[in-house]
Design a protein around this motif. Structure first.
Motif, PDB file in Angstrom:
ATOM      1  N   VAL A  46       0.931  -1.049   0.164  1.00 56.38           N
ATOM      2  CA  VAL A  46      -0.044   0.031   0.093  1.00 56.38           C
ATOM      3  C   VAL A  46       1.062   1.181   0.007  1.00 56.38           C
ATOM      4  CG1 VAL A  46      -1.763   1.345   1.183  1.00 56.38           C
ATOM      5  CG2 VAL A  46      -1.901  -1.231   1.119  1.00 56.38           C
ATOM      6  N   PHE A  47       0.478   2.120  -0.930  1.00 56.37           N
ATOM      7  CA  PHE A  47       1.370   3.365  -0.825  1.00 56.37           C
ATOM      8  C   PHE A  47       0.355   4.660  -1.245  1.00 56.37           C
ATOM      9  CE2 PHE A  47       0.705   2.850  -5.234  1.00 56.37           C
ATOM     10  CZ  PHE A  47       1.132   4.165  -6.257  1.00 56.37           C
ATOM     11  N   ALA A  48       0.870   5.709  -0.643  1.00 59.61           N
ATOM     12  CA  ALA A  48       0.414   7.207  -1.082  1.00 59.61           C
ATOM     13  C   ALA A  48       0.715   7.588  -2.320  1.00 59.61           C
ATOM     14  CB  ALA A  48       0.458   8.020   0.047  1.00 59.61           C
ATOM     15  N   MET A  49      -0.378   7.634  -3.426  1.00 61.74           N
ATOM     16  CA  MET A  49      -0.134   8.145  -4.661  1.00 61.74           C
ATOM     17  C   MET A  49      -0.478   9.544  -4.868  1.00 61.74           C
ATOM     18  SD  MET A  49      -1.586   6.165  -8.124  1.00 61.74           S
ATOM     19  CE  MET A  49      -0.938   6.527  -9.782  1.00 61.74           C
ATOM     20  N   GLY A  50       0.427  10.111  -5.511  1.00 64.79           N
ATOM     21  CA  GLY A  50       0.230  11.585  -5.801  1.00 64.79           C
ATOM     22  C   GLY A  50       1.409  12.456  -5.341  1.00 64.79           C
ATOM     23  N   ALA A  51       1.359  13.673  -5.447  1.00 72.17           N
ATOM     24  CA  ALA A  51       2.314  14.688  -5.168  1.00 72.17           C
ATOM     25  C   ALA A  51       2.667  14.605  -3.724  1.00 72.17           C
ATOM     26  CB  ALA A  51       2.061  16.276  -5.746  1.00 72.17           C
ATOM     27  N   ASP A  52       3.997  14.656  -3.640  1.00 69.53           N
ATOM     28  CA  ASP A  52       4.583  14.752  -2.205  1.00 69.53           C
ATOM     29  C   ASP A  52       4.874  16.052  -1.612  1.00 69.53           C
ATOM     30  OD1 ASP A  52       4.898  11.696  -1.615  1.00 69.53           O
ATOM     31  OD2 ASP A  52       6.085  12.125  -3.597  1.00 69.53           O
ATOM     32  N   ASP A  53       4.379  17.351  -2.283  1.00 71.31           N
ATOM     33  CA  ASP A  53       4.903  18.611  -1.764  1.00 71.31           C
ATOM     34  C   ASP A  53       3.511  19.346  -2.570  1.00 71.31           C
ATOM     35  OD1 ASP A  53       6.011  18.906  -3.943  1.00 71.31           O
ATOM     36  OD2 ASP A  53       8.032  19.248  -3.189  1.00 71.31           O
TER      37      ASP A  53
END
Length: 346
Positions: A46-53
């Motif tokens: 499982v991961f967080a998809m999308g821009a990190d900042d």
């Protein structure tokens, strides 16, 4: 009756032997295909998809939770050598090697567009043709030119070839071409979610495959544009255009060139609003049912990922792991290739 039964039994036995030989031959061919590009097992998670900042583009938000199953992925982009093996085995003719019909071209253009000039129907592809001076970034025609005769064999046009480029990523291949190769290799194109998950290499909340360290810090980490785009490249990273695969250190999953070098086709349609509608937690998302690009709503486009040797801080930061880009499935470009994946058999 007995003689007839023996005859049938012999036919059955011969058929079984032929089948076994056929299976063995297929396994041998499959193994030979795999030697063209070693595959790496990417463990599911499982991961967080999308821009990190806050520096991402609008289509990179909102950040959302995604689960992906384990899968195998090519350790590097498909090379010219590998694609040549595919063409030699199948006789495949790529999109850029075929002339367009007027109907095909008009179907990809906005309604009401004038009929195209006959030169636009010739077999060919878009080639990076940089100017020798600064140009506005909103006019891509300043560094892209349609070149008749450009294709995977002649990536820069009729005067170019693949000598010395065998280990460079194949380019000037359409989404359909990439799909055909993947099918031949008993693989498939990655989903956008699989691609980003793999690019992160097991890291969480980091901007790049190697972490948060800026691209220009320390030794070269990826093949991108150095200097002033598109007219001056200092080649600080060692290359002006595409680099041979595995020229830089791999990420945490031992995958090479997940940042820079050439953009890579994904399986998904591109929808600028997809992240807002895909749910708070998605499991093995395969992308939207249809394409939507508000900047060009008449053209259905596929996702491409990873950035290329043309990306820089001042023009295109596509080498970030969350960066999304898109183009039409028929496109052939100097800086666009692909890699494949294979599902883990249950």
């Amino acid at each position: 009756m007995g003689k007839y039964f023996v005859y049938l039994s012999m036919l059955t036995l011969l058929g079984a032997c032929a089948g076994n030989d056929s299976n063995a031959q297929q396994q041998k061919i499959s193994a030979e295909k795999d030697t063209l590009n070693r595959m790496v097992l990417i463990p599911g998670g499982v991961f967080a998809m999308g821009a990190d900042d806050s520096t991402g583009m609008p289509d990179e938000y909102p950040k959302h939770t995604v689960r992906v199953d384990s899968f195998w992925m090519d350790e590097h982009e498909v090379t010219n050598e590998a694609f040549a093996a595919f063409v030699a085995a199948t006789g495949y003719v790529t999109t850029a090697e075929k002339p367009l019909s007027k109907e095909e071209l008009m179907a990809s253009m906005p309604p009401g567009s004038p009929e195209p000039d006959s030169s636009m129907l010739a077999a060919g592809a878009l080639v990076f043709t940089p100017p020798d001076h600064a140009v506005p970034f909103d006019d891509v025609s300043a560094w892209w030119s349609f070149v008749p005769g450009a294709n995977w064999r002649h990536p820069d046009g009729p005067g170019s070839d693949l000598k010395g480029r065998e280990q460079m990523p194949v380019t000037q291949v359409s989404w359909q071409d990439a799909q055909a190769f993947a099918q031949w290799a008993d693989k498939r194109l990655p989903t956008e979610a699989e691609w980003e998950y793999a690019a992160r290499g097991g890291l969480s909340g980091q901007l790049y495959p190697w972490g948060n360290e800026e691209l220009t810090a320390g030794k070269p980490k990826a093949n991108t544009w150095n200097g002033n785009f598109p007219f001056r490249n200092t080649k600080t990273d060692g290359f002006y255009a595409a680099a041979p695969v595995k020229s830089y250190s791999p990420n945490g999953y031992k995958l090479y060139d997940m940042s820079g070098n050439v953009w890579e086709w994904c399986a998904d349609w591109y929808d600028a609003n997809y992240y807002t509608t895909s749910g708070k937690q998605a499991s093995n998302p395969a992308g939207p049912a249809r394409a939507y690009d508000p900047e060009d709503p008449a053209a259905a486009k596929r996702v491409i990922r990873g950035g290329s040797y043309m990306c820089s801080d001042e023009y295109c930061r596509g080498y970030r792991v969350s960066a999304r880009m898109k183009t039409t499935p028929e496109s052939g470009l100097s800086n666009l290739g692909f890699r494949c994946v294979r599902s883990v058999q249950r």
